[in-house]
Design a protein around this motif. Sequence first.
Motif, PDB file in Angstrom:
ATOM      1  N   ALA A 242       0.827  -1.203   0.000  1.00 58.31           N
ATOM      2  CA  ALA A 242       0.000   0.000   0.000  1.00 58.31           C
ATOM      3  C   ALA A 242       0.862   1.255   0.000  1.00 58.31           C
ATOM      4  O   ALA A 242       0.563   2.232  -0.696  1.00 58.31           O
ATOM      5  N   LEU A 243       1.944   1.241   0.778  1.00 53.26           N
ATOM      6  CA  LEU A 243       2.832   2.399   0.800  1.00 53.26           C
ATOM      7  C   LEU A 243       3.486   2.604  -0.566  1.00 53.26           C
ATOM      8  O   LEU A 243       3.623   3.742  -1.035  1.00 53.26           O
TER       9      LEU A 243
ATOM     10  N   ALA B  25      12.356   8.103  -1.666  1.00 50.43           N
ATOM     11  CA  ALA B  25      13.117   7.588  -0.517  1.00 50.43           C
ATOM     12  C   ALA B  25      14.118   6.523  -0.972  1.00 50.43           C
ATOM     13  O   ALA B  25      14.833   6.721  -1.952  1.00 50.43           O
ATOM     14  N   ASP B  26      14.136   5.373  -0.307  1.00 50.82           N
ATOM     15  CA  ASP B  26      15.105   4.320  -0.639  1.00 50.82           C
ATOM     16  C   ASP B  26      14.449   3.156  -1.378  1.00 50.82           C
ATOM     17  O   ASP B  26      14.981   2.046  -1.383  1.00 50.82           O
ATOM     18  N   ASP B  27      13.301   3.406  -2.000  1.00 54.03           N
ATOM     19  CA  ASP B  27      12.603   2.374  -2.766  1.00 54.03           C
ATOM     20  C   ASP B  27      13.244   2.267  -4.155  1.00 54.03           C
ATOM     21  O   ASP B  27      13.054   3.139  -5.012  1.00 54.03           O
ATOM     22  N   THR B  28      13.999   1.196  -4.386  1.00 50.12           N
ATOM     23  CA  THR B  28      14.728   1.044  -5.649  1.00 50.12           C
ATOM     24  C   THR B  28      13.792   1.022  -6.850  1.00 50.12           C
ATOM     25  O   THR B  28      14.094   1.620  -7.898  1.00 50.12           O
ATOM     26  N   GLU B  29      12.670   0.352  -6.715  1.00 49.51           N
ATOM     27  CA  GLU B  29      11.739   0.268  -7.833  1.00 49.51           C
ATOM     28  C   GLU B  29      11.191   1.645  -8.200  1.00 49.51           C
ATOM     29  O   GLU B  29      11.048   1.975  -9.381  1.00 49.51           O
ATOM     30  N   LEU B  30      10.878   2.470  -7.191  1.00 45.65           N
ATOM     31  CA  LEU B  30      10.391   3.821  -7.467  1.00 45.65           C
ATOM     32  C   LEU B  30      11.492   4.683  -8.077  1.00 45.65           C
ATOM     33  O   LEU B  30      11.222   5.548  -8.922  1.00 45.65           O
ATOM     34  N   GLN B  31      12.719   4.477  -7.666  1.00 45.61           N
ATOM     35  CA  GLN B  31      13.827   5.227  -8.259  1.00 45.61           C
ATOM     36  C   GLN B  31      13.951   4.925  -9.744  1.00 45.61           C
ATOM     37  O   GLN B  31      14.169   5.832 -10.567  1.00 45.61           O
TER      38      GLN B  31
ATOM     39  N   ARG C 204      22.320   9.983  -9.209  1.00 49.91           N
ATOM     40  CA  ARG C 204      22.004  10.348  -7.823  1.00 49.91           C
ATOM     41  C   ARG C 204      21.643   9.120  -6.995  1.00 49.91           C
ATOM     42  O   ARG C 204      22.052   8.984  -5.834  1.00 49.91           O
ATOM     43  N   TYR C 205      20.901   8.162  -7.585  1.00 52.64           N
ATOM     44  CA  TYR C 205      20.465   6.981  -6.845  1.00 52.64           C
ATOM     45  C   TYR C 205      21.329   5.746  -7.138  1.00 52.64           C
ATOM     46  O   TYR C 205      21.024   4.660  -6.627  1.00 52.64           O
ATOM     47  N   LYS C 206      22.367   5.907  -7.956  1.00 51.69           N
ATOM     48  CA  LYS C 206      23.299   4.812  -8.256  1.00 51.69           C
ATOM     49  C   LYS C 206      22.557   3.550  -8.722  1.00 51.69           C
ATOM     50  O   LYS C 206      22.753   2.446  -8.201  1.00 51.69           O
ATOM     51  N   ILE C 207      21.707   3.740  -9.708  1.00 52.66           N
ATOM     52  CA  ILE C 207      20.913   2.628 -10.235  1.00 52.66           C
ATOM     53  C   ILE C 207      21.813   1.723 -11.078  1.00 52.66           C
ATOM     54  O   ILE C 207      22.590   2.202 -11.905  1.00 52.66           O
ATOM     55  N   PRO C 208      21.753   0.403 -10.881  1.00 55.03           N
ATOM     56  CA  PRO C 208      22.610  -0.510 -11.656  1.00 55.03           C
ATOM     57  C   PRO C 208      22.373  -0.373 -13.155  1.00 55.03           C
ATOM     58  O   PRO C 208      21.264  -0.059 -13.606  1.00 55.03           O
ATOM     59  N   ARG C 209      23.422  -0.619 -13.911  1.00 56.22           N
ATOM     60  CA  ARG C 209      23.354  -0.436 -15.367  1.00 56.22           C
ATOM     61  C   ARG C 209      22.284  -1.315 -16.003  1.00 56.22           C
ATOM     62  O   ARG C 209      21.589  -0.878 -16.923  1.00 56.22           O
ATOM     63  N   ASN C 210      22.128  -2.538 -15.488  1.00 56.93           N
ATOM     64  CA  ASN C 210      21.169  -3.456 -16.111  1.00 56.93           C
ATOM     65  C   ASN C 210      19.710  -3.076 -15.842  1.00 56.93           C
ATOM     66  O   ASN C 210      18.799  -3.654 -16.408  1.00 56.93           O
ATOM     67  N   ARG C 211      19.479  -2.084 -14.967  1.00 57.83           N
ATOM     68  CA  ARG C 211      18.110  -1.635 -14.699  1.00 57.83           C
ATOM     69  C   ARG C 211      17.813  -0.297 -15.360  1.00 57.83           C
ATOM     70  O   ARG C 211      16.697   0.213 -15.211  1.00 57.83           O
TER      71      ARG C 211
END
Length: 831
Positions: A280-281, A316-322, A344-351
């Motif tokens: 829900a969040l 926040a720290d939700d990777t999927e939302l980033q 800024r969020y250091k998202i992996p290259r494969n994502r």
Amino acid sequence: MNLATPEAMGLDPAVLRDQLLELWNLKDLQTEVPVARVCILKLRPRMCHVCLGGSGRELHLASHQGFSKLSQPLEGLLTILEGCSGKQKGRSHTFSHHILLEYQTWMKEHPQVTLSLLSEDQALALQRRALSLLTDAQSAFVGCLIDIYQLSSLDPAILRQHIMKLQALKCYKEAAVLSIKLKVQKELTVEEICVPLILQGKMPLAESFVTGCSDLEIRLVTLLDSWCHPSFSVEELYQRFPHLSLSKHCMGQIQPKMLTKHVLRLVEKFTIQPGLCPNALHKRRFDSLRFLMYKRFVEKSMTEENWSDHVEYVVADDTELQIILVKMLLKYCGLQKASQWSLRYKIPRNRLPLGVWESQCSLPPDLQQIHRSDPAQTEEWMPSQSYCQKFYQAPLTKDKVHFVETSEALQRCRNTILKEGGIVGVDMEWQPTFGCISSQSVALIQLAVFDQVFLLDLSLNEFCQHPDTIGFIRSLFAERNVLKLGYSMAGDLKCLLATWHSLEEPLKMEGMLDLCSVHQKLGKANRTHSGPKEVLVGEDSAEKGLSLLVQQVLGKPLDKTEQLSNWKKRPLRLSQIRYAVADAYCLLDVYSVLSSNPAYFGLPADLRSISTSQSENSGDKKEKQTKQGKQALGKEDCQGDQRVSPAHCDSEKGHLCGEKPSEDSPPLPPQQLRVVCDNMLQGLGRYLRCLGVDVVMLENTDDHRVAAKLAQAEGRVILTCGQPYQSLRSQVGEGCCLSLDCTEKARDQAVRVLRHFNIQPTPGDIFSRCQACNSDQYVAVPREDMVRMLQQKGFLQDQDNTDHIQQQSHQQKEEKLGDILTPELPRRSYT
């Protein structure tokens, strides 16, 4: 064992039942007209023995004399009830229910008649017989039997077995009500009791079932949260409950958007850790992110600084939302901005989306960071001339604005603000949370007098929680000789409570004037202070709330760009300070203009005579009962809703965009009232449609603005509640928008609407419209064909229960609707 009086002769219970039934039927014939009159007066259809006449008194005396002559009163009562036809019709005013009431009265005169005088086996046998009567009986009927036969003392295993039997008979509501009354919720599971209730649109009953049992409360919240997961499919529920036919309304209640609202509301209600509802969040944060993208890149009404602050909070720290954020930025802005935020969020290259990695590598070092403007940099206090011509600006220089964050500054503020006879504009700001959490603490309090403004900085915890700070706020709101001006203050005050949880005693409220109530008294033609030119505010106006009032009275609206700011972040930008000052100071200017010539604006000479108790007292009814000391603060959302509350239902003051229809006007039939119900009032819409009113209901996915378009195109009145009211009322004609209390039941809301528009339905109006499509045109269809079609569509359960269910449902509906009808014509039949 004889438990009756010594002269008891062992009267046959069947004989007593027949005697009482004969008197009951005679009483019904004699009281047919008085009962109808009681219904008109909205009283319970039960009268005292004097009102019932001779037969009623005879029934009362015969009942008590007969009970005394039974050799075994407890066993005899069960024999009488078991032989009563229609004991389970769901109505309180039945022969069997009347017998139970009479028996309870008789028991008070014969306290020795109890189960304790029977052997254990005899008592258990009677309890089992009493339990077998509790199937789909009316709630009061259930309560009487539980009290008389002490059913709560039965073995929980026996009670559970009976409740599961009701479940097997598809009596889900009755099973839940009985389990609550018997207090055996812990013997049952949330899935077996609550899931069918939720699928049938009975969420409040499901909440009542778990309330008070912390384990069940958590289980209900986590269950609903699991339904918010993207992989959840409604087909799973269909497979588990294939016999349930879900209406369109019920299907709407189990969509992720509605489920998320329920979950977050229950988290607050039951004080549950938000971490237990991650789905829900995530859903709420995802919706908030979409909203922020729209405000910034489509509507373009949010600054880059505000947008960045809120995005960081929501994601926040939700990777999927980033990752979703980067994809949205790629769509709205292009590769460079998407690359900056992905770094800024250091998202992996494969994502990363296609092209973002290459863009990252090509960015020069100075563009790899997200640059923010420096709030400490030099900025002019007085905005440009074009800005001042467009928006209201407080007539103060910067040195007249004082930050209060120390005890010394607080004392200087106190000496100025609490001067006897003074007038103070009060406003508050808090960080928007976009529904991710419900409680919002105040970050800034603005107090404006006619030559200066004080800004109390509550973001500093040490200053905020200092006894002197809390004491000053108490003194301010309690001081009768200082007039406090605000706008929709109920929301501000609720957030104030969230700031100071330690407030054991409620804030005493004296000398308050909510200009929102004054605003609602203004006439349709609002003139500016500078001249006779009218400020026409209609469907093309983007202003609402306080900004609309300022435009109507002072000629210029407020600049609300900084409204959605991060008010907890320090230091505040100069544009935020200007906004905060203007929001409080404009209250003084508006009050000065209105009070100098109230007749010009159609207002009473003393503006203080306009009631402001509405916003202070229209809180949640349940919280009023348990926390009466805090009702002056209102239990509303922070937006400060305006509602039709019971205390104001007769005058309806302050709730319409226009005046109430004349009381001298003749009553109207329901067919002449055409309304559109906001999606928060679908229950009210269905109730009004049952009474023959022409009702269009918004779907759960519809925007509130759809109501305004329908009202304008089809000449309908908008029925709404809560925050959308202020926006909707400015888009329709006078008298075409009504706000109701969303905490009330649909039946009570319907009564208020009918009273307001002087609508008097007759029995012939009941079900004169189709409950599905709103049409009032019918075609005669044989009952057999109708049953067959409904079965094919899955709207009927097995045929064995069909007749009983239809009879019970129709009888209950007629009983409820009968309280607001005028007895003129017989009811229609369409099948």
